[in-house]
Design a protein around this motif. Structure first.
Motif, short mmCIF file in Angstrom:
data_model
loop_
_atom_site.label_atom_id
_atom_site.label_comp_id
_atom_site.label_asym_id
_atom_site.label_seq_id
_atom_site.Cartn_x
_atom_site.Cartn_y
_atom_site.Cartn_z
N VAL A 144 0.74 2.46 -3.94
CA VAL A 144 1.88 1.88 -3.22
C VAL A 144 1.97 2.50 -1.83
O VAL A 144 1.39 3.55 -1.55
N ALA A 145 2.73 1.82 -0.98
CA ALA A 145 2.96 2.35 0.36
C ALA A 145 3.93 3.51 0.29
O ALA A 145 4.69 3.66 -0.68
N GLU A 146 3.91 4.34 1.33
CA GLU A 146 4.82 5.48 1.39
C GLU A 146 6.25 4.99 1.20
O GLU A 146 6.66 4.00 1.79
N HIS A 147 6.98 5.70 0.38
CA HIS A 147 8.29 5.21 -0.04
C HIS A 147 9.28 6.36 -0.03
O HIS A 147 8.98 7.45 -0.52
N VAL A 148 10.46 6.13 0.51
CA VAL A 148 11.45 7.21 0.61
C VAL A 148 12.10 7.52 -0.73
O VAL A 148 12.59 8.62 -0.95
N GLY A 149 12.10 6.57 -1.64
CA GLY A 149 12.82 6.76 -2.90
C GLY A 149 11.91 6.89 -4.10
O GLY A 149 11.91 6.02 -4.96
N VAL A 150 11.12 7.96 -4.18
CA VAL A 150 10.27 8.16 -5.34
C VAL A 150 11.14 8.56 -6.53
O VAL A 150 11.90 9.54 -6.45
N PRO A 151 11.09 7.81 -7.63
CA PRO A 151 11.96 8.11 -8.78
C PRO A 151 11.74 9.51 -9.32
O PRO A 151 10.65 10.08 -9.22
N THR A 152 12.78 10.07 -9.92
CA THR A 152 12.69 11.38 -10.55
C THR A 152 11.61 11.37 -11.62
O THR A 152 11.51 10.43 -12.41
N GLY A 153 10.80 12.41 -11.63
CA GLY A 153 9.73 12.50 -12.61
C GLY A 153 8.39 11.99 -12.11
O GLY A 153 7.37 12.15 -12.78
N LEU A 154 8.38 11.37 -10.92
CA LEU A 154 7.13 10.88 -10.34
C LEU A 154 6.74 11.73 -9.13
O LEU A 154 7.58 12.35 -8.49
N ILE A 155 5.47 11.73 -8.83
CA ILE A 155 4.96 12.30 -7.58
C ILE A 155 4.19 11.22 -6.85
O ILE A 155 3.71 10.25 -7.46
N TRP A 156 4.14 11.34 -5.54
CA TRP A 156 3.41 10.37 -4.71
C TRP A 156 2.32 11.14 -3.97
O TRP A 156 2.60 12.03 -3.18
N ARG A 157 1.05 10.81 -4.29
CA ARG A 157 -0.10 11.53 -3.73
C ARG A 157 -0.75 10.67 -2.63
O ARG A 157 -1.30 9.60 -2.91
N PRO A 158 -0.66 11.07 -1.34
CA PRO A 158 -1.25 10.24 -0.28
C PRO A 158 -2.76 10.15 -0.43
O PRO A 158 -3.43 11.13 -0.75
N VAL A 159 -3.31 8.95 -0.21
CA VAL A 159 -4.75 8.76 -0.32
C VAL A 159 -5.39 8.25 0.96
O VAL A 159 -6.57 8.48 1.22
N LEU A 160 -4.62 7.55 1.81
CA LEU A 160 -5.20 7.10 3.08
C LEU A 160 -4.09 6.68 4.04
O LEU A 160 -2.99 6.33 3.63
N THR A 161 -4.43 6.75 5.31
CA THR A 161 -3.54 6.29 6.37
C THR A 161 -4.25 5.18 7.13
O THR A 161 -5.41 5.33 7.52
N GLU A 162 -3.57 4.06 7.32
CA GLU A 162 -4.19 2.93 8.00
C GLU A 162 -3.32 2.48 9.18
O GLU A 162 -2.10 2.53 9.12
N PRO A 163 -3.96 2.05 10.27
CA PRO A 163 -3.18 1.59 11.43
C PRO A 163 -2.66 0.18 11.24
O PRO A 163 -3.25 -0.63 10.51
N LEU A 164 -1.55 -0.11 11.88
CA LEU A 164 -1.10 -1.49 11.99
C LEU A 164 -1.74 -2.09 13.24
O LEU A 164 -1.88 -1.43 14.27
N VAL A 165 -2.15 -3.34 13.12
CA VAL A 165 -2.79 -4.02 14.24
C VAL A 165 -2.11 -5.38 14.45
O VAL A 165 -1.43 -5.89 13.55
N LEU A 166 -2.32 -5.92 15.64
CA LEU A 166 -1.87 -7.29 15.89
C LEU A 166 -3.03 -8.22 15.56
O LEU A 166 -4.08 -8.14 16.18
N ALA A 167 -2.83 -9.05 14.56
CA ALA A 167 -3.85 -10.02 14.18
C ALA A 167 -3.67 -11.27 15.03
O ALA A 167 -2.60 -11.86 15.07
N ALA A 168 -4.74 -11.65 15.72
CA ALA A 168 -4.69 -12.80 16.62
C ALA A 168 -5.81 -13.78 16.26
O ALA A 168 -6.87 -13.37 15.78
N PRO A 169 -5.59 -15.08 16.47
CA PRO A 169 -6.64 -16.05 16.14
C PRO A 169 -7.82 -15.95 17.09
O PRO A 169 -7.73 -15.36 18.17
#
Length: 298
Positions: A144-169
């Motif tokens: 899942v994407a980075e999330h501010v509200g990780v439920p109690t009892g869970l951990i969030w392990r980062p695996v990659l960082t990707e840039p946002l781009v402008l997709a154009a035709p």
């Protein structure tokens, strides 16, 4: 309370009825009912609302099912480890749509040689729902994407960082993001997820108010609109992995500094910890360059 009772309870929860669960655990429907009644007697609580047909889990029942899933999983894997057996069973993974088409399948393929007896169950959904499924024990983990509200009892392990781009035709060469947003209609990603808010915040910071032409709530639909020539859109670069070369151009957005982090949400204590570590490594290694050309900054 024994292992068979817990397995039967989980089967009832998964199938929705005693009769269907009986086929899973190789018992008669009456034997399933007897096991559930015995479990309720040992726990001192009623787990099902029997006023409905078929009986439905009540709140206490849902709570016990969550615990039962963990107990069954841990005992199964502990037995295998003690006996020298290999990791087996089903690895239940959730994933947001943009990583479900290539990234997660590539990661599955990468860990398969190390875990030949493991099979995979992939569920595609939204980050919030997938994390709820992990917390409830319906999934082992979720990408899942980075999330501010990780439920109690869970951990969030980062695996990659990707840039946002402008997709154009195709045919949009030679213009930067600001010019394209000014010249071409905008396809908006409209959902309640953090990524949508992140895109809107950056557009506001840039002082850009693009003229909208379409609104949709899935990344594949947005990319399809861009490829069809409707306009431009802001997307994670990974969303362009499946786009044939030449249909869409990826233009730097927000000076290339606007990114989205993806990670693996899992329970703090998991019998699948070893496999999930291998999966997290494979996810980080599976990122391939997008077929869409990345225009140099103008």
């Amino acid at each position: 309370m024994d292992m068979r009772q817990l397995q039967t309870l989980v089967a009832v929860a998964d199938t929705g009825s005693f009769a269907a669960a009986a086929r899973i655990v190789n018992l008669t429907a009456s034997a399933v009912s007897q096991q559930i009644q015995a479990l309720e007697g040992e726990l001192g609580v009623v787990l099902f609302d029997r006023r409905t047909r078929p009986p439905r889990l009540n709140a206490k029942g849902e709570e016990v099912v969550r615990a039962a899933r963990g107990v069954v999983r841990i005992l199964t894997e502990t037995r295998a480890a003690i006996s020298g057996g290999r990791t087996a069973g089903v690895l239940k993974i959730g994933a947001i749509r943009t990583v479900s088409m290539q990234l997660v399948p590539l990661a599955f393929a990468a860990i398969r040689p190390a875990y030949p007896d493991l099979t995979f169950d992939l569920k595609v959904g939204m980050s919030e729902g997938l994390m709820a499924d992990v917390a409830a024990g319906r999934l082992d983990a979720a990408v899942v994407a980075e999330h501010v509200g990780v439920p109690t009892g869970l951990i969030w392990r980062p695996v990659l960082t990707e840039p946002l781009v402008l997709a154009a035709p195709a045919g949009a060469e030679g213009r930067d993001a600001a010019a394209l947003l000014s010249d071409l209609p905008f396809i908006r990603y409209e959902t309640g997820v953090p990524l949508a808010r992140q895109i809107e915040t950056e557009l506001s910071r840039m002082g850009v108010r693009p003229a909208g032409i379409a609104v949709t709530n899935t990344m594949p639909a947005i990319v399809g609109c861009v490829a069809a020539g409707l306009g431009v859109a802001v997307v994670p670069r990974i969303a362009l992995l499946d786009v044939p070369l030449g249909l869409v151009r990826a233009v730097p957005f927000g000076d290339g500094a606007i990114t989205r982090r993806l990670g693996l949400a899992e329970r703090q204590v998991s019998a699948r910890a070893e496999v999930l570590k291998a999966l997290a490594r494979a996810l980080g290694d599976a990122v391939a360059p997008s077929p869409a050309e990345l225009d140099p900054p103008v």
